[in-house]
Scaffold this motif. Sequence first.
Motif, PDB file in Angstrom:
ATOM      1  N   ILE A 152       0.814  -1.206   0.000  1.00  0.00           N
ATOM      2  CA  ILE A 152       0.000   0.000   0.000  1.00  0.00           C
ATOM      3  C   ILE A 152       0.850   1.259   0.000  1.00  0.00           C
ATOM      4  CG2 ILE A 152      -1.913  -1.138   1.176  1.00  0.00           C
ATOM      5  CD1 ILE A 152      -0.943   0.135   3.779  1.00  0.00           C
ATOM      6  N   SER A 153       2.168   1.045  -0.040  1.00  0.00           N
ATOM      7  CA  SER A 153       3.054   2.215  -0.007  1.00  0.00           C
ATOM      8  C   SER A 153       3.252   2.846  -1.375  1.00  0.00           C
ATOM      9  CB  SER A 153       4.420   1.828   0.578  1.00  0.00           C
ATOM     10  OG  SER A 153       5.032   0.851  -0.255  1.00  0.00           O
ATOM     11  N   ASP A 154       2.779   2.198  -2.497  1.00  0.00           N
ATOM     12  CA  ASP A 154       2.926   2.769  -3.845  1.00  0.00           C
ATOM     13  C   ASP A 154       2.023   3.976  -3.979  1.00  0.00           C
ATOM     14  OD1 ASP A 154       4.690   0.811  -4.463  1.00  0.00           O
ATOM     15  OD2 ASP A 154       3.218  -0.475  -5.472  1.00  0.00           O
ATOM     16  N   LEU A 155       2.619   5.110  -4.341  1.00  0.00           N
ATOM     17  CA  LEU A 155       1.865   6.354  -4.414  1.00  0.00           C
ATOM     18  C   LEU A 155       1.586   6.802  -5.847  1.00  0.00           C
ATOM     19  CD1 LEU A 155       3.757   8.371  -1.644  1.00  0.00           C
ATOM     20  CD2 LEU A 155       1.615   7.110  -1.424  1.00  0.00           C
ATOM     21  N   PHE A 156       2.377   6.319  -6.831  1.00  0.00           N
ATOM     22  CA  PHE A 156       2.270   6.822  -8.195  1.00  0.00           C
ATOM     23  C   PHE A 156       2.077   5.657  -9.185  1.00  0.00           C
ATOM     24  CE2 PHE A 156       4.978   9.705  -5.755  1.00  0.00           C
ATOM     25  CZ  PHE A 156       4.281  10.885  -5.886  1.00  0.00           C
ATOM     26  N   ASP A 157       1.581   6.030 -10.366  1.00  0.00           N
ATOM     27  CA  ASP A 157       1.329   5.028 -11.410  1.00  0.00           C
ATOM     28  C   ASP A 157       1.555   5.673 -12.785  1.00  0.00           C
ATOM     29  OD1 ASP A 157       0.771   2.695 -12.622  1.00  0.00           O
ATOM     30  OD2 ASP A 157      -1.375   2.680 -12.175  1.00  0.00           O
ATOM     31  N   LEU A 158       1.700   4.816 -13.820  1.00  0.00           N
ATOM     32  CA  LEU A 158       1.901   5.296 -15.192  1.00  0.00           C
ATOM     33  C   LEU A 158       0.580   5.225 -15.948  1.00  0.00           C
ATOM     34  CD1 LEU A 158       5.309   3.679 -16.243  1.00  0.00           C
ATOM     35  CD2 LEU A 158       4.865   6.053 -15.640  1.00  0.00           C
ATOM     36  N   GLU A 159       0.232   6.318 -16.609  1.00  0.00           N
ATOM     37  CA  GLU A 159      -0.967   6.379 -17.443  1.00  0.00           C
ATOM     38  C   GLU A 159      -0.544   6.399 -18.915  1.00  0.00           C
ATOM     39  OE1 GLU A 159      -4.978   9.104 -17.822  1.00  0.00           O
ATOM     40  OE2 GLU A 159      -3.063  10.055 -17.382  1.00  0.00           O
ATOM     41  N   GLY A 160      -1.069   5.475 -19.675  1.00  0.00           N
ATOM     42  CA  GLY A 160      -0.719   5.402 -21.094  1.00  0.00           C
ATOM     43  C   GLY A 160      -0.783   3.969 -21.597  1.00  0.00           C
ATOM     44  N   SER A 161      -0.694   3.826 -22.912  1.00  0.00           N
ATOM     45  CA  SER A 161      -0.779   2.513 -23.561  1.00  0.00           C
ATOM     46  C   SER A 161       0.616   1.974 -23.832  1.00  0.00           C
ATOM     47  CB  SER A 161      -1.548   2.623 -24.873  1.00  0.00           C
ATOM     48  OG  SER A 161      -1.528   1.409 -25.574  1.00  0.00           O
ATOM     49  N   ASP A 162       0.757   0.652 -23.703  1.00  0.00           N
ATOM     50  CA  ASP A 162       2.052   0.011 -23.954  1.00  0.00           C
ATOM     51  C   ASP A 162       2.269  -0.214 -25.444  1.00  0.00           C
ATOM     52  OD1 ASP A 162       2.302  -0.046 -21.223  1.00  0.00           O
ATOM     53  OD2 ASP A 162       1.586  -2.109 -21.025  1.00  0.00           O
TER      54      ASP A 162
END
Length: 493
Positions: free
Chosen positions: A277-287
């Motif tokens: 639960i410590s992950d604060l960020f994520d990537l938005e976009g298509s691979d």
Amino acid sequence: MTRVIHDSGEGVQKEALDLVSSDVNFPKGHFPDYRIGLNNQIIDPEETHEAVPLKEIVAKETAQLLEQRRRLSVRDLKEKFEKGLSGASKLSEEAKRREAASLDRQVLLKKLRDVLDTLKGRVAGRNRDDAEEAISLVEALAVQLTQREGELIYEKAEVKKLANFLKQATEDARKVAEEERALALAEIEKARAAIEKVEKALQVHDSASSSREKEEIEELRKEVREARRIKMLHQPSKVLDMEFELQALRALISEKTQLCNQLKKELAMIKRLEEDISDLFDLEGSDTLGSQFRIIPRVDGAPDIANCPIQWYRVVSGGIRELISGATKFTYAPEPFDVGRLLQAEIILNTEKFTIQTDGPINHAAGLECYVDSLMKRTDTEFNVVVTQMNGRDYSSNSVHVFHIGKLRIKLRKGWSTKARESYSTTMKLCGSRGGGNAAAKAVFWQARKGLSYTLAFETDRDRNAAIILARKFASNCNVVLTGPGDQVHGGR
């Protein structure tokens, strides 16, 4: 009393002959003899030896046969002779009736004379003279009747002769008509056989010519298809229409892919939230090549990273990370070097490091390889671009330039003015734009030589990626590896 006119037998015979031959014409008494010559040609011995077309001969002879057949119709002859026989029969019946009446008159005259003779013997004086005068009148009448009987007998003989002649003429005409009809049928069969031979020869010729025509038509179709293909390659308008259709399909596929990727990312995010639960960020976009990644907060209350140091990496084989020089913004657009590799973004927040990466390796855009293969066949490919930066500074003009990628050099021009033209060398750099921004997926960084660099914006992300791949392939043919500034050179690229 009826007056009888005596005619000679020659007149009656002439009249009968005229009746028989009035509608019949026998120029030779039989059909002409024909023979079949070379190439199934009908030859008339009495005609000249001039070459006449077969179709004209067949048409002419067919018309003659039909005309002779019409003139020699047995039915017409039969009707005419039956009319003559019916007329002769009527004359014979009339003669019989006259003969019977004549016999009755003779008997009556004889009885009347006997009565007058008896009366003459019984009377005397003036009455006797009257009886004698009456007897003389009866005798004169008997003489006239005798003459009339002779005339009737003569007429009966003539009528009998006429009937016999008509009967014989009917038989002769019937025989002649049958003979001519048989000859006509034989000639028709010969002509039909000749026509069948000609038709067979024509069919064989047509079948052979049709097979040759089919082969020629097939060859022409192949040539037309090849010509159309070449014409399509040299007609930008049609190619652009096809490209627009392909772009629409790619957009639809991209939307579906983004939806699938979004679902995958949501699932992966749920799993990561459950694990850590410590992950604060994520990537938005298509691979997918042509998209753009953006770092976004995954949970509410995440710290602002606008001023935090960020560095993007690509993960090569063996899990080794390779630094992407210049990619230090919270957005990054993958380039062809990133295909098949994972991308990672490292965020330094205070003293902590947060690393986030894509859910899977970067995939090729749909149809990009085929598009590049078609461009490889040309010696020079042109792209419409807009110069956004020159030597790291914003470019004031937003006019359209033309970016030429050739097999030996790259050129940038505006109209007739050439801005830069450089051959492939080790000092040349070419990569995707790594400075961030909303148009990073359509922009490239090009260093023509030391001290001269441009940032170019293409019309589509497809053209941008195709230009990078095309330039790197042409440079590889010149033993030059085109990379971005600060990128490491690997032999497998």
